[in-house]
Design a protein around this motif. Sequence first.
Motif, PDB file in Angstrom:
ATOM      1  N   ASP A   1      -4.325  16.076 -10.370  1.00  0.00           N
ATOM      2  CA  ASP A   1      -4.487  15.947 -11.817  1.00  0.00           C
ATOM      3  C   ASP A   1      -5.339  14.704 -12.115  1.00  0.00           C
ATOM      4  OD1 ASP A   1      -4.119  15.271 -14.501  1.00  0.00           O
ATOM      5  OD2 ASP A   1      -2.196  16.332 -14.542  1.00  0.00           O
ATOM      6  N   GLN A   2      -6.471  14.923 -12.808  1.00  0.00           N
ATOM      7  CA  GLN A   2      -7.388  13.801 -13.021  1.00  0.00           C
ATOM      8  C   GLN A   2      -6.837  12.791 -14.027  1.00  0.00           C
ATOM      9  OE1 GLN A   2      -9.976  13.354 -11.058  1.00  0.00           O
ATOM     10  NE2 GLN A   2      -9.369  15.246 -10.050  1.00  0.00           N
ATOM     11  N   SER A   3      -5.765  13.190 -14.718  1.00  0.00           N
ATOM     12  CA  SER A   3      -5.207  12.259 -15.703  1.00  0.00           C
ATOM     13  C   SER A   3      -4.393  11.168 -15.042  1.00  0.00           C
ATOM     14  CB  SER A   3      -4.317  13.022 -16.693  1.00  0.00           C
ATOM     15  OG  SER A   3      -3.150  13.473 -16.021  1.00  0.00           O
ATOM     16  N   VAL A   4      -4.101  11.345 -13.762  1.00  0.00           N
ATOM     17  CA  VAL A   4      -3.342  10.297 -13.070  1.00  0.00           C
ATOM     18  C   VAL A   4      -4.324   9.300 -12.477  1.00  0.00           C
ATOM     19  CG1 VAL A   4      -1.806   9.818 -11.148  1.00  0.00           C
ATOM     20  CG2 VAL A   4      -1.427  11.835 -12.580  1.00  0.00           C
ATOM     21  N   PRO A   5      -4.303   8.091 -12.957  1.00  0.00           N
ATOM     22  CA  PRO A   5      -5.295   7.117 -12.476  1.00  0.00           C
ATOM     23  C   PRO A   5      -5.019   6.714 -11.036  1.00  0.00           C
ATOM     24  CG  PRO A   5      -3.652   6.022 -13.841  1.00  0.00           C
ATOM     25  CD  PRO A   5      -3.313   7.487 -13.873  1.00  0.00           C
ATOM     26  N   ASP A   6      -6.068   6.220 -10.374  1.00  0.00           N
ATOM     27  CA  ASP A   6      -5.891   5.685  -9.017  1.00  0.00           C
ATOM     28  C   ASP A   6      -4.922   4.516  -9.051  1.00  0.00           C
ATOM     29  OD1 ASP A   6      -7.748   7.505  -8.316  1.00  0.00           O
ATOM     30  OD2 ASP A   6      -9.231   6.062  -7.584  1.00  0.00           O
ATOM     31  N   GLN A   7      -4.108   4.437  -8.026  1.00  0.00           N
ATOM     32  CA  GLN A   7      -3.273   3.248  -7.869  1.00  0.00           C
ATOM     33  C   GLN A   7      -4.148   2.141  -7.295  1.00  0.00           C
ATOM     34  OE1 GLN A   7      -0.030   2.711  -8.568  1.00  0.00           O
ATOM     35  NE2 GLN A   7       0.274   4.780  -9.375  1.00  0.00           N
ATOM     36  N   SER A   8      -3.807   0.939  -7.620  1.00  0.00           N
ATOM     37  CA  SER A   8      -4.572  -0.174  -7.049  1.00  0.00           C
ATOM     38  C   SER A   8      -4.009  -0.517  -5.677  1.00  0.00           C
ATOM     39  CB  SER A   8      -4.501  -1.388  -7.973  1.00  0.00           C
ATOM     40  OG  SER A   8      -3.155  -1.748  -8.165  1.00  0.00           O
ATOM     41  N   VAL A   9      -4.427   0.265  -4.705  1.00  0.00           N
ATOM     42  CA  VAL A   9      -3.980   0.011  -3.331  1.00  0.00           C
ATOM     43  C   VAL A   9      -4.803  -1.143  -2.777  1.00  0.00           C
ATOM     44  CG1 VAL A   9      -3.787   0.985  -1.039  1.00  0.00           C
ATOM     45  CG2 VAL A   9      -3.350   2.410  -3.042  1.00  0.00           C
ATOM     46  N   PRO A  10      -4.132  -2.184  -2.324  1.00  0.00           N
ATOM     47  CA  PRO A  10      -4.889  -3.367  -1.905  1.00  0.00           C
ATOM     48  C   PRO A  10      -5.805  -3.046  -0.721  1.00  0.00           C
ATOM     49  CG  PRO A  10      -2.479  -3.779  -1.920  1.00  0.00           C
ATOM     50  CD  PRO A  10      -2.690  -2.321  -2.114  1.00  0.00           C
ATOM     51  N   ASP A  11      -7.048  -3.409  -0.860  1.00  0.00           N
ATOM     52  CA  ASP A  11      -8.011  -3.141   0.209  1.00  0.00           C
ATOM     53  C   ASP A  11      -7.651  -3.838   1.505  1.00  0.00           C
ATOM     54  OD1 ASP A  11      -9.487  -1.519  -1.326  1.00  0.00           O
ATOM     55  OD2 ASP A  11     -11.088  -2.954  -1.729  1.00  0.00           O
ATOM     56  N   GLU A  12      -7.055  -5.042   1.372  1.00  0.00           N
ATOM     57  CA  GLU A  12      -6.788  -5.818   2.593  1.00  0.00           C
ATOM     58  C   GLU A  12      -5.802  -5.122   3.521  1.00  0.00           C
ATOM     59  OE1 GLU A  12      -4.425  -8.030  -0.633  1.00  0.00           O
ATOM     60  OE2 GLU A  12      -6.107  -6.653  -0.464  1.00  0.00           O
TER      61      GLU A  12
ATOM     62  N   SER B   1      11.834   5.539  -4.288  1.00  0.00           N
ATOM     63  CA  SER B   1      12.428   4.363  -3.654  1.00  0.00           C
ATOM     64  C   SER B   1      11.380   3.792  -2.705  1.00  0.00           C
ATOM     65  CB  SER B   1      13.679   4.780  -2.886  1.00  0.00           C
ATOM     66  OG  SER B   1      14.203   3.682  -2.173  1.00  0.00           O
ATOM     67  N   LEU B   2      10.817   2.644  -3.067  1.00  0.00           N
ATOM     68  CA  LEU B   2       9.763   2.039  -2.256  1.00  0.00           C
ATOM     69  C   LEU B   2       8.675   3.080  -1.964  1.00  0.00           C
ATOM     70  CD1 LEU B   2      12.131  -0.089   0.006  1.00  0.00           C
ATOM     71  CD2 LEU B   2      10.656  -0.941  -1.815  1.00  0.00           C
ATOM     72  N   SER B   3       8.502   3.456  -0.689  1.00  0.00           N
ATOM     73  CA  SER B   3       7.411   4.382  -0.375  1.00  0.00           C
ATOM     74  C   SER B   3       7.873   5.822  -0.209  1.00  0.00           C
ATOM     75  CB  SER B   3       6.689   3.926   0.896  1.00  0.00           C
ATOM     76  OG  SER B   3       7.558   4.011   1.998  1.00  0.00           O
ATOM     77  N   LEU B   4       9.084   6.121  -0.674  1.00  0.00           N
ATOM     78  CA  LEU B   4       9.629   7.478  -0.537  1.00  0.00           C
ATOM     79  C   LEU B   4       9.751   8.167  -1.891  1.00  0.00           C
ATOM     80  CD1 LEU B   4      11.124   9.740   1.131  1.00  0.00           C
ATOM     81  CD2 LEU B   4      13.235   8.453   0.712  1.00  0.00           C
ATOM     82  N   VAL B   5       9.232   9.389  -1.952  1.00  0.00           N
ATOM     83  CA  VAL B   5       9.317  10.186  -3.173  1.00  0.00           C
ATOM     84  C   VAL B   5      10.042  11.493  -2.842  1.00  0.00           C
ATOM     85  CG1 VAL B   5       8.021  11.066  -5.140  1.00  0.00           C
ATOM     86  CG2 VAL B   5       7.008   9.318  -3.684  1.00  0.00           C
ATOM     87  N   VAL B   6      11.000  11.861  -3.680  1.00  0.00           N
ATOM     88  CA  VAL B   6      11.787  13.077  -3.461  1.00  0.00           C
ATOM     89  C   VAL B   6      11.633  13.955  -4.703  1.00  0.00           C
ATOM     90  CG1 VAL B   6      14.066  14.003  -2.909  1.00  0.00           C
ATOM     91  CG2 VAL B   6      13.395  11.743  -2.055  1.00  0.00           C
TER      92      VAL B   6
ATOM     93  N   SER C   1       0.832  -1.198   0.000  1.00  0.00           N
ATOM     94  CA  SER C   1       0.000   0.000   0.000  1.00  0.00           C
ATOM     95  C   SER C   1       0.870   1.252   0.000  1.00  0.00           C
ATOM     96  CB  SER C   1      -0.916  -0.040   1.236  1.00  0.00           C
ATOM     97  OG  SER C   1      -1.309   1.250   1.603  1.00  0.00           O
ATOM     98  N   GLY C   2       1.922   1.245   0.823  1.00  0.00           N
ATOM     99  CA  GLY C   2       2.829   2.396   0.875  1.00  0.00           C
ATOM    100  C   GLY C   2       3.549   2.615  -0.448  1.00  0.00           C
ATOM    101  N   VAL C   3       3.986   1.527  -1.053  1.00  0.00           N
ATOM    102  CA  VAL C   3       4.695   1.635  -2.329  1.00  0.00           C
ATOM    103  C   VAL C   3       3.750   2.159  -3.414  1.00  0.00           C
ATOM    104  CG1 VAL C   3       5.906   0.328  -4.131  1.00  0.00           C
ATOM    105  CG2 VAL C   3       6.371  -0.148  -1.700  1.00  0.00           C
ATOM    106  N   ALA C   4       2.527   1.668  -3.410  1.00  0.00           N
ATOM    107  CA  ALA C   4       1.567   2.089  -4.435  1.00  0.00           C
ATOM    108  C   ALA C   4       1.200   3.567  -4.275  1.00  0.00           C
ATOM    109  CB  ALA C   4       0.313   1.213  -4.355  1.00  0.00           C
ATOM    110  N   LEU C   5       1.035   4.000  -3.034  1.00  0.00           N
ATOM    111  CA  LEU C   5       0.683   5.410  -2.820  1.00  0.00           C
ATOM    112  C   LEU C   5       1.844   6.326  -3.188  1.00  0.00           C
ATOM    113  CD1 LEU C   5      -1.404   5.106   0.478  1.00  0.00           C
ATOM    114  CD2 LEU C   5      -2.243   5.599  -1.848  1.00  0.00           C
ATOM    115  N   ALA C   6       3.068   5.879  -2.919  1.00  0.00           N
ATOM    116  CA  ALA C   6       4.231   6.679  -3.319  1.00  0.00           C
ATOM    117  C   ALA C   6       4.318   6.750  -4.848  1.00  0.00           C
ATOM    118  CB  ALA C   6       5.510   6.091  -2.735  1.00  0.00           C
TER     119      ALA C   6
END
Lengths: 492, 492
Positions: free
Chosen positions: B3-14, A421-426, A396-401
Amino acid sequence: MPDQSVPDQSVPDESLRAHMSPEEFRRQGHATIDWIADYWASLDGLPVRAQVAPGDVRGLLPPSAPESPEPFDAVLADLDRVVVPGLTHWQHPRFFAYFPANSSPAAILGDLVSSGIGAQGMIWATSPAVTEVEQVVLDWLAEALGLPEAYRSDGPGGGVIQDTASTATFTALLSALHRASGGAVRRSGVGGTRWRVYGSTQAHSSLVKAAMMAGLGEDAVRTIDVDASTQAMDVDALRDALLEDVEAGLRPVMVHVAAGSTSTGAMDDVAAVAEVVREWGVWVHVDAAWAGVAAVCPEHRGHLAGVEAADSFVTNPHKWLLTTFDCSTFWVRDRAALTGALSILPEYLRNAATESGEVVDYRDWHPQLGRRFRAVKLWAVLRTYGLEGLRAHVRSGVALAARVADLVSADDRWELVTEPSLSLVVFRLRAGDEETMAAMEAVNASGEAYLSHTTVEGRAAIRLAVGSWRTTQADVDRAWAALQDAAAGQGG
Amino acid sequence: MPDQSVPDQSVPDESLRAHMSPEEFRRQGHATIDWIADYWASLDGLPVRAQVAPGDVRGLLPPSAPESPEPFDAVLADLDRVVVPGLTHWQHPRFFAYFPANSSPAAILGDLVSSGIGAQGMIWATSPAVTEVEQVVLDWLAEALGLPEAYRSDGPGGGVIQDTASTATFTALLSALHRASGGAVRRSGVGGTRWRVYGSTQAHSSLVKAAMMAGLGEDAVRTIDVDASTQAMDVDALRDALLEDVEAGLRPVMVHVAAGSTSTGAMDDVAAVAEVVREWGVWVHVDAAWAGVAAVCPEHRGHLAGVEAADSFVTNPHKWLLTTFDCSTFWVRDRAALTGALSILPEYLRNAATESGEVVDYRDWHPQLGRRFRAVKLWAVLRTYGLEGLRAHVRSGVALAARVADLVSADDRWELVTEPSLSLVVFRLRAGDEETMAAMEAVNASGEAYLSHTTVEGRAAIRLAVGSWRTTQADVDRAWAALQDAAAGQGG
């Protein structure tokens, strides 16, 4: 029976009355749990960063301790009045600064159990379960992270919970000095040899602090340049430095490998570093304080390639693995170097179990003597999340980053400074350093989100590290919206 | 807006489902509180010392972490099945070994709050309340113990919570080296000077460990003889040692003053030691880990006479002042030496508050960078007991120890080895060392009470330290009855 001729001592009754009764403990304990649940529920509506000035909090407190007991309710009430406004909320869903410090519900309750048991595990004999549960849980985690077999408790090495990665790095250095000196440092100190310690320019500041504390001094740390784009240690430069130092009569003792630097999450090449230092017998310490736990996911294990050659390894479940601070897990390949550097056996700790050699006495694995039963909280996390729950958290952290990186890339006012890098964005504003810092400060001051900064190749950058168990995509999007507003305010 | 052009990431619900819901946290939290209350209620019927053999506890645990989540109830159930039988119960009313490690209800709940807040107070800016509450609480305690004004946060010194007294002593040594070297040790290490550290033969083992860790080596510690009857440092012998060492070109840097030794509670003379070392500028570190907190009672403050001349002072509320481990309170007279030895300022921690000089950043006060909000538990203790409740607790321990001393004196099989020191009594069977050790082991093996041993002037002795908040006169009498039975078994 006691000699009846010895009269009762006049033990003051109030000494017992002052303690909470069992019923009162249950009532106040439930109230404290509820206070925490309410605090968490309130976080979304609170500014992330504390809005107080120096002295504001202390100004709300009396100058002396009270003479007479106050009810525990008064303490709870003062949390809201005095403490909460003075907190930067590390458990806030929009806390993206530094690295996360996760306090998951399961870990908190595990740690509460430790407090209630109140056992002190300095040696096996003072509470065997404290030592053995810790050994087992660290074996579990070593396996889950894909760490070398040699790190397990049934091999030549083993794991121990340290308070922080700083202590782990310091302990690694002491072990390295012990091995390199054949035990002479323990007896007669570090003088007489010109020791040298290596790390990249991006190595954590605890490396220099460790050299200072170990009596080597900060000048003993030779910093190695990094590749400008990856920020990873230049292994050729390391080789050159070693050759030059050995030629000059210096004695290389340890190299610090950053598997995830603090600034940008840069990954030094563990295998390549280990290969370079091998011929000089240099201790290889892998500092994966933040990124190491990501290895619970097989797809996030690449940065640890070559770790079988490392002499020691640290990662902090209290950063990104949902375990309440402090919990820094540290493994060594050969525990003899570690205990050789740190063992002390005063008479009052002598006991049959220690003398049998069948047990581990953790007091010889760290600077402190006393130790808390910290394994309970990690045990609770590993069990109640299961490995699949932990993987989901990391993913989840990686995907949100990745989403933040996409948002940055899609907006031409901004640019990524390094690859995420993983869940860190610079990232930074193309407009410049001042604009970048001003935008970050505007977001932090608004309380909407909390970010921290760094410099990369001499230029200012914003760090956004995802990791809280409460962070959702909506939180990331709110932080980004605040940054966009701030950028507009900078004419970005 | 993002920016609406950036799609949602598939963050796992679990990843979200795996965390406890607020309702579940309340339910499991209340259950954990109740588990602790039940555990305490059960203690009186449990053997104090664990009855397990090496490997018993680990044998009850699976070899790997579970893949899938388990309910928290399963962890609680395993506490009873796996953990409790493997514990030596430090909160048991008949735990008299080592020194106590008190986990009072108020402190436990205070520490629970810290976990729930989950703030990381490495610098003031990362959560101002973490720093300021700690400063205030340490000022309160310094005043309550009658410590010098210079130790207060509004003077040149200040206090900080360390994890253990071992760390405090190590930190004191680093500060001493910094001051003595004019900062050279920090830059270029301890080599080149033949440093010397002093402590009595009864000094805590952490002194030698500190010298090892600081790069001086164990040989740098010169042990000073003690008076045979009081076990306190022979100050004349200290003077002779200093003169001899200075003559030989050694450089005295720190003297460790035991204000309550581990073995017998012996009290070195702080004022006399400080007077002797003054001309050489030696750092005076007072280690009152156990006995220092007794100074909340004016009548138990005598052993600290002269403390105004000390450069640093440590006492552990987690020993005898009802505060959950870890909480070791450490004060210095001049904080510049301490922060000079330990400060590090990486870019990512730069901030306006630090640069203003108006705040304290505790990361520069100890080896670690990260730090927990430990002040809450001490704050809870000081407030809910009040100073009068704390005095009653200390007086109760002293009175019960006096009772034990009377019982020993009234039975001619036994003898006191030294005069009782506060709540510590040291005694033996006149019959001899083997008989003494066998009697203690018989009591410990029975589970009726738990004692530890020492050697005094080469002879074995039993230590009985009163301090648990659950100990009553009946518990002391039961321990004594068990010792009498054991003595009879030894033909005593």
